[in-house]
Design a protein around this motif. Structure first.
Motif, PDB file in Angstrom:
ATOM      1  N   GLN A 160     -10.876  26.940 -74.122  1.00  0.00           N
ATOM      2  CA  GLN A 160     -11.635  26.258 -73.075  1.00  0.00           C
ATOM      3  C   GLN A 160     -13.115  26.495 -73.300  1.00  0.00           C
ATOM      4  O   GLN A 160     -13.535  27.602 -73.625  1.00  0.00           O
ATOM      5  CB  GLN A 160     -11.216  26.782 -71.698  1.00  0.00           C
ATOM      6  CG  GLN A 160     -11.766  26.008 -70.519  1.00  0.00           C
ATOM      7  CD  GLN A 160     -11.260  26.580 -69.197  1.00  0.00           C
ATOM      8  OE1 GLN A 160     -11.174  27.798 -69.033  1.00  0.00           O
ATOM      9  NE2 GLN A 160     -10.921  25.719 -68.261  1.00  0.00           N
ATOM     10  N   ASN A 161     -13.915  25.457 -73.116  1.00  0.00           N
ATOM     11  CA  ASN A 161     -15.369  25.569 -73.256  1.00  0.00           C
ATOM     12  C   ASN A 161     -15.995  25.702 -71.875  1.00  0.00           C
ATOM     13  O   ASN A 161     -16.182  24.707 -71.171  1.00  0.00           O
ATOM     14  CB  ASN A 161     -15.923  24.350 -73.992  1.00  0.00           C
ATOM     15  CG  ASN A 161     -17.416  24.469 -74.271  1.00  0.00           C
ATOM     16  OD1 ASN A 161     -18.057  25.441 -73.872  1.00  0.00           O
ATOM     17  ND2 ASN A 161     -17.961  23.476 -74.958  1.00  0.00           N
ATOM     18  N   TYR A 197     -19.144  19.135 -66.243  1.00  0.00           N
ATOM     19  CA  TYR A 197     -18.100  18.172 -65.898  1.00  0.00           C
ATOM     20  C   TYR A 197     -18.454  17.530 -64.566  1.00  0.00           C
ATOM     21  O   TYR A 197     -18.766  18.207 -63.591  1.00  0.00           O
ATOM     22  CB  TYR A 197     -16.767  18.919 -65.803  1.00  0.00           C
ATOM     23  CG  TYR A 197     -15.569  18.061 -65.494  1.00  0.00           C
ATOM     24  CD1 TYR A 197     -15.066  17.167 -66.433  1.00  0.00           C
ATOM     25  CD2 TYR A 197     -14.907  18.183 -64.278  1.00  0.00           C
ATOM     26  CE1 TYR A 197     -13.937  16.411 -66.162  1.00  0.00           C
ATOM     27  CE2 TYR A 197     -13.778  17.428 -64.000  1.00  0.00           C
ATOM     28  CZ  TYR A 197     -13.298  16.538 -64.937  1.00  0.00           C
ATOM     29  OH  TYR A 197     -12.188  15.799 -64.675  1.00  0.00           O
ATOM     30  N   PHE A 198     -18.388  16.188 -64.530  1.00  0.00           N
ATOM     31  CA  PHE A 198     -18.778  15.455 -63.336  1.00  0.00           C
ATOM     32  C   PHE A 198     -17.601  15.274 -62.370  1.00  0.00           C
ATOM     33  O   PHE A 198     -17.726  15.494 -61.173  1.00  0.00           O
ATOM     34  CB  PHE A 198     -19.346  14.092 -63.742  1.00  0.00           C
ATOM     35  CG  PHE A 198     -19.907  13.285 -62.594  1.00  0.00           C
ATOM     36  CD1 PHE A 198     -21.092  13.651 -61.972  1.00  0.00           C
ATOM     37  CD2 PHE A 198     -19.243  12.155 -62.137  1.00  0.00           C
ATOM     38  CE1 PHE A 198     -21.615  12.906 -60.908  1.00  0.00           C
ATOM     39  CE2 PHE A 198     -19.752  11.404 -61.094  1.00  0.00           C
ATOM     40  CZ  PHE A 198     -20.936  11.780 -60.471  1.00  0.00           C
ATOM     41  N   VAL A 228     -23.932  23.585 -67.253  1.00  0.00           N
ATOM     42  CA  VAL A 228     -23.178  23.988 -66.066  1.00  0.00           C
ATOM     43  C   VAL A 228     -24.143  24.643 -65.083  1.00  0.00           C
ATOM     44  O   VAL A 228     -24.961  25.480 -65.456  1.00  0.00           O
ATOM     45  CB  VAL A 228     -22.054  24.971 -66.450  1.00  0.00           C
ATOM     46  CG1 VAL A 228     -21.356  25.508 -65.199  1.00  0.00           C
ATOM     47  CG2 VAL A 228     -21.054  24.301 -67.377  1.00  0.00           C
ATOM     48  N   GLY A 229     -24.074  24.216 -63.823  1.00  0.00           N
ATOM     49  CA  GLY A 229     -24.981  24.732 -62.801  1.00  0.00           C
ATOM     50  C   GLY A 229     -26.172  23.838 -62.535  1.00  0.00           C
ATOM     51  O   GLY A 229     -26.865  24.017 -61.514  1.00  0.00           O
ATOM     52  N   LEU A 288     -23.238  20.588 -61.162  1.00  0.00           N
ATOM     53  CA  LEU A 288     -22.255  20.437 -62.229  1.00  0.00           C
ATOM     54  C   LEU A 288     -21.452  21.714 -62.441  1.00  0.00           C
ATOM     55  O   LEU A 288     -22.008  22.798 -62.610  1.00  0.00           O
ATOM     56  CB  LEU A 288     -22.951  20.044 -63.535  1.00  0.00           C
ATOM     57  CG  LEU A 288     -23.616  18.668 -63.547  1.00  0.00           C
ATOM     58  CD1 LEU A 288     -24.330  18.434 -64.874  1.00  0.00           C
ATOM     59  CD2 LEU A 288     -22.595  17.571 -63.289  1.00  0.00           C
ATOM     60  N   LYS A 289     -20.133  21.576 -62.418  1.00  0.00           N
ATOM     61  CA  LYS A 289     -19.218  22.672 -62.709  1.00  0.00           C
ATOM     62  C   LYS A 289     -18.782  22.597 -64.175  1.00  0.00           C
ATOM     63  O   LYS A 289     -19.067  21.635 -64.884  1.00  0.00           O
ATOM     64  CB  LYS A 289     -17.995  22.591 -61.801  1.00  0.00           C
ATOM     65  CG  LYS A 289     -18.315  22.716 -60.318  1.00  0.00           C
ATOM     66  CD  LYS A 289     -17.032  22.673 -59.494  1.00  0.00           C
ATOM     67  CE  LYS A 289     -17.336  22.797 -58.004  1.00  0.00           C
ATOM     68  NZ  LYS A 289     -16.095  22.809 -57.191  1.00  0.00           N
ATOM     69  N   ALA A 290     -18.057  23.629 -64.603  1.00  0.00           N
ATOM     70  CA  ALA A 290     -17.565  23.664 -65.987  1.00  0.00           C
ATOM     71  C   ALA A 290     -16.374  22.731 -66.142  1.00  0.00           C
ATOM     72  O   ALA A 290     -15.564  22.561 -65.229  1.00  0.00           O
ATOM     73  CB  ALA A 290     -17.176  25.085 -66.373  1.00  0.00           C
TER      74      ALA A 290
END
Length: 603
Positions: A482-483, A488-489, A547-548, A568-570
């Motif tokens: 996992q990156n 991620y929107f 992210v953030g 924005l979250k991961a």
């Protein structure tokens, strides 16, 4: 379908003395997608006979209302006298006052070539029987003969699982077998091979209607053979096909629609991809999936689908197993057959895994309840919006990922899913005894012990918990990666034609877009004081951020300009990779386990 031909020998004996209903179908106006169907029903003992068009089709679970394409219906007696016809509902024609025989005729408009509907044009007559032929429910046990009036000027030939009577006339022992017997009439090519099945020869026939070459078909047929034999290895034998023949009916033509549909001794395979244009690899997955159904669904059959109802929807809670476990084997078989590489197979699991693992829908429904949704999603249509992004996981995908987990769990106990499927086949498929879900748990307990069976069913089938995939995949040298730095929107966005971005999907619960109060149909007009990014995909734009990061969005909803902040979250998605691709060295045990799983040679 199991009940169509359960007692083949006794049926073939009894039909020698049964009345016969006769149909003929012709295609003079194929250029305008019309076919004319005629039927003769003799020796009638009741005054009023009801004729119906089916509302459902074998292998489908939703309603499809085939009567909508019927017109010019007429009914006469044996002397040609016009009979009275009443319409009690949209699907039925009540015919009154006959002289012991009723003759019907009607025109059918047919222009969808797939696994459910029919298509008639000057390239072929692609016939799904429930979508084509009217039937009389009270006469369902009668023998049927149908004469396909082929277009000789177009070089047409008939391909079907129905046995040949003579010329272009074929027969069925009863209505149910007839309904389960799709037919392809075209200028097609045929390949076949024989398989020894415990001393009995079974013929596998591959019929292909396409615009390609014979050499392309020869090459493709080699992969079909590999697929068939790899699936035979799972169960240890082929089913005992009626008449000793199984027929693939493939249409890879521009006017078809992509589909696959299993039947007892045949399957429909349709695609717009030619063999020369990605079809060699792109279409073989449907071959794998549909042929596996010859065991799992057609003979290993849920009791909830018995008998199949042509007048209503057919609901089953077992589709996670019937369709989902079949989906698990679809690409696994291609890997075992050497058609795709181990690397491609493993990495190909990623999208299905993420779809299931990251879905909010598991909080609402378990796999059984997802299966209950089939009448609303299985090629069903509706005009009102639905919230499937948040409430539904396809039973194909859900069952596939659970099949993976069960297989790897069994392998940790020096067992495997193949042998479990063999045992289910022996107890419920070969005997054609319909099963309930509790039976599957009982067979698993018999094979692997009650503890493993209880854990699997109580946690993952009756509830919506998820197995420890990281540990299970690690046992065969596969890494979940996992990156956590990829933003991620949470909703699909595309240009609306005016330089703005329209949200195309319902945002998933818990994502950045959902938490910011955005909704499907919102038009994003401004991001951080600038217009919507021009000349690039919105997903590409998001990937350049962190992210953030906070996006100050202006958007239009129902003609009113609004503003919101999106943090924005991961990206929650994972990738499945062979461990060595990450630079790590798998152990000899992991490699042995993988080789046994994929039927490859351990290094």
């Amino acid at each position: 379908m199991k009940f169509y031909f359960s007692f083949f020998l006794s049926i073939t004996t009894s039909i020698l003395f049964a009345q016969t209903n006769n149909y003929e179908i012709s295609f003079e106006n194929a250029v305008h997608h019309e076919t004319v169907v005629k039927g003769t029903f003799p020796e009638l003992e009741i005054d009023t006979v009801t004729f119906r068009m089916s509302r459902s089709s074998p292998g489908r679970y939703a309603l499809h209302e085939f009567a909508k394409n019927v017109y010019s219906f007429k009914a006469t007696d044996s002397k040609g006298n016009i009979l009275e016809v009443l319409r009690p509902d949209p699907y039925s024609w009540n015919v009154i006052g006959h002289d012991g025989t009723i003759k019907i005729s009607y025109t059918l408009f047919a222009n969808r070539g797939g696994g459910t509907y029919s298509q008639v044009d000057e390239t072929h007559a692609h016939l799904n029987i429930p979508a084509t032929f009217m039937y009389a429910p009270t006469l369902k046990d009668r023998k049927i003969e149908v004469d396909f009036k082929i277009r000789e000027d177009l070089g047409w030939k008939v391909a079907t699982q129905l046995p040949l009577v003579s010329g272009t006339t074929y027969s069925a022992p009863n209505l149910y077998y007839f309904m389960d017997s799709p037919t392809e009439i075209s200028n097609h090519s045929v390949r076949e091979f024989q398989v020894d099945n415990h001393g009995k020869t079974q013929t596998i026939r591959f019929v292909l209607h396409h615009n390609g070459t014979e050499e392309e078909l020869d090459s493709y047929f080699e992969n079909v053979k590999k697929t068939v034999l790899a699936e035979k290895e799972v169960y240890g034998e082929l089913p005992d096909f009626d008449y000793g023949i199984y027929t693939f009916l493939a249409c890879y033509i521009p006017n078809a629609s992509g589909d696959g549909m299993e039947h007892r001794n045949s399957t429909i395979l349709t695609s717009t991809r030619s063999l020369a244009n990605g079809g060699m690899e792109g279409n073989i997955g449907t071959v794998s999936h549909e042929f596996f159904h010859a065991w799992n669904v057609e003979r290993i059959r849920p009791k909830s689908l018995e008998p199949f109802n042509f007048e209503e929807t057919n609901m089953s809670g077992a589709l996670w197993f019937a369709e989902g476990f079949t989906s698990y084997y679809t690409n696994l078989i291609l890997c075992r057959a050497g058609i795709i590489s181990a690397e491609k197979y493993v990495e190909g699991i990623s999208s299905t895994f993420n779809y299931v693992w990251n879905s909010p829908a598991r909080q609402f429904f378990n796999p059984i309840e997802m299966s209950y949704q089939a009448p609303f999603v299985d090629a069903a249509t509706s005009v009102d919006p639905v919230n499937r992004e948040n409430t539904f996981i396809s039973y194909y995908s859900y069952g596939s990922i659970l099949g993976l987990a069960l297989d790897l769990s069994l392998r940790e106990e020096k067992l495997n899913l193949d042998n479990f499927m063999k045992l289910v086949w022996k107890q419920y498929g070969k005997t054609e005894k319909p099963y309930v879900i509790e039976n599957l748990q009982q067979v698993l307990a018999e094979y692997a012990g009650s503890d493993l069976a209880s854990t699997f069913f109580n946690k993952y089938i009756y509830k919506s918990e998820m197995p420890d995939y990281s540990s299970l995949l690690n046992s065969v040298g596969v890494t979940l990666k996992q990156n956590s730095e990829e933003p991620y929107f949470g909703a699909a966005v595309s240009l609306d034609g005016d330089g703005h971005g329209e949200i195309q999907s319902n945002p998933k619960m818990g994502t950045s877009a959902y938490d910011a109060g955005l909704d499907k149909g919102d038009i994003i007009t401004n991001i951080n004081g600038s217009g919507f990014p021009d000349g690039q995909q919105f997903s590409t734009y998001i990937q350049k951020l962190k992210v953030g990061d906070t996006l100050k969005l202006s958007f239009n909803r129902f003609g009113v300009e609004r503003n919101t902040n999106v943090i924005l979250k991961a990206n929650p998605d994972y990738r499945l990779l062979l461990t060595e691709k990450e630079g790590d060295k798998p152990s000899k045990k992991q490699l042995r386990q993988r080789a046994d799983w994929l039927k490859t040679v351990a290094p």
